[in-house]
Design an enzyme around this catalytic site. Sequence first.
Site, PDB file in Angstrom:
ATOM      1  N   SER A  58      12.831 100.542  40.950  1.00 56.65           N
ATOM      2  CA  SER A  58      13.527 100.769  42.010  1.00 56.65           C
ATOM      3  C   SER A  58      13.902  98.880  43.083  1.00 56.65           C
ATOM      4  CB  SER A  58      12.576 102.032  42.095  1.00 56.65           C
ATOM      5  OG  SER A  58      11.748 101.475  44.003  1.00 56.65           O
TER       6      SER A  58
ATOM      7  N   TYR B  14       2.919 102.298  40.755  1.00 61.53           N
ATOM      8  CA  TYR B  14       3.781 103.289  40.479  1.00 61.53           C
ATOM      9  C   TYR B  14       4.994 101.739  40.597  1.00 61.53           C
ATOM     10  CZ  TYR B  14       8.458 104.687  41.951  1.00 61.53           C
ATOM     11  OH  TYR B  14      10.018 104.555  42.360  1.00 61.53           O
TER      12      TYR B  14
ATOM     13  N   LYS C  97       7.513  99.648  37.602  1.00 63.64           N
ATOM     14  CA  LYS C  97       9.088  99.360  37.949  1.00 63.64           C
ATOM     15  C   LYS C  97       9.215  97.956  37.002  1.00 63.64           C
ATOM     16  CE  LYS C  97      10.804 103.528  37.993  1.00 63.64           C
ATOM     17  NZ  LYS C  97      10.720 104.400  36.938  1.00 63.64           N
TER      18      LYS C  97
END
Length: 338
Positions: free
Chosen positions: A124, A149, A153
């Site tokens: 991301s 979160y 990544k």
Amino acid sequence: MKILVTGGAGFIGSHTVVELDKAGFEPVIIDNLYNSNLGVLDGIKQITGKDFPFYEMDCNDSEKVRELFAKEKFDGVIHFAAYKAVGESVEKPLNYYENNLISLMVLLRAMTEFNVPNFVFSSSCTVYGQPDAIPVTEQTPRKPANSPYGNTKAIGEDIIRDYIYAKPGVKAISLRYFNPIGAHESALIGELPNGVPSNLVPYITQTAAGLRKSLTVFGSDYDTPDGTCIRDFIHVVDLAKAHVKALELLESESGPDYYDVFNVGTGEGYTVLQLINTFEQVNGVKLNYSIGPRREGDVEKIYAQSDKVNNVMKWRAEKTMAEALRDAWKWQLKITAQ
Ligand code: UD1
């Protein structure tokens, strides 16, 4: 070429299954249906006319994953399956680290054990944080993630890089997605957020459909032309096609330790208000919205420099934001009517 698609019943996964089929790959779907449902598989079947193998399973379950790899002889893996709600990750960080990172390691180990050479990872643009300069290139330094979160990544990318450099017989590409929006133009598959959406476009379509009272625009005092945040909104079908290109690139790369990262965005930034105006115009609907305070953790502005993906992967976004918003609305009308 047989490709395992983890999270293949999810938003980006389902669109990628369709594009893989179009390009002549044979997708095999696994999904634990935590954030998706079996209806998605019907949508895929209606679009492609095919019933792809589907296994309801969790890729954290290493025994089941090993059994699957032993049974199906995969040529590649596209790994979508992950938790993705930024706010929830702040409340339940261990769930995010455990789920998103263990599944990644289980898959990488299985790939080496069963000689599966090609891996594509969903990363991301969140790994850039608020960049010092935009647009961001792949050389733009990563910043500390602003959520667990986002951190999964960044750590996920590092795990893959370190693993590939140990020459495990696996090649890999991480795709850094910008903001995927829209739905398949057939309106047979699209985004199915669980509960109250936290992302902009599902919130807009649900508000326009009367399921939510009003959209709050988070902040209008940013340093942008109209004061609202800037993002690079990419049609999910374009994003899906980038995965096909990534697999093709991996296939043609012979180096045993090939690993690279690519931005996958349109290369253009639009403000939240520009997106809302476009939504209203292309769909002929009026959206009920008001300006509210900033949302904590939001990045002011980011969009991709997409030269690398354009040149190396021969991929570029073909669909406009207007098309994406039209498709998102068509999809919302379809699911509201059900
Ligand atoms: C976030 C994550 C990204 C993740 C994506 C999908 C960060 C920095 N980014 O993107 O990594 O892949 O979610 O889950 O963590 N907005 C409103 N009102 C709303 C909802 C959103 O004004 O009701 C605004 C936001 O303030 C933002 C823009 O719309 O400026 C886009 O928001 P959103 O769709 O949530 O995506 P990101 O936060 O960019």
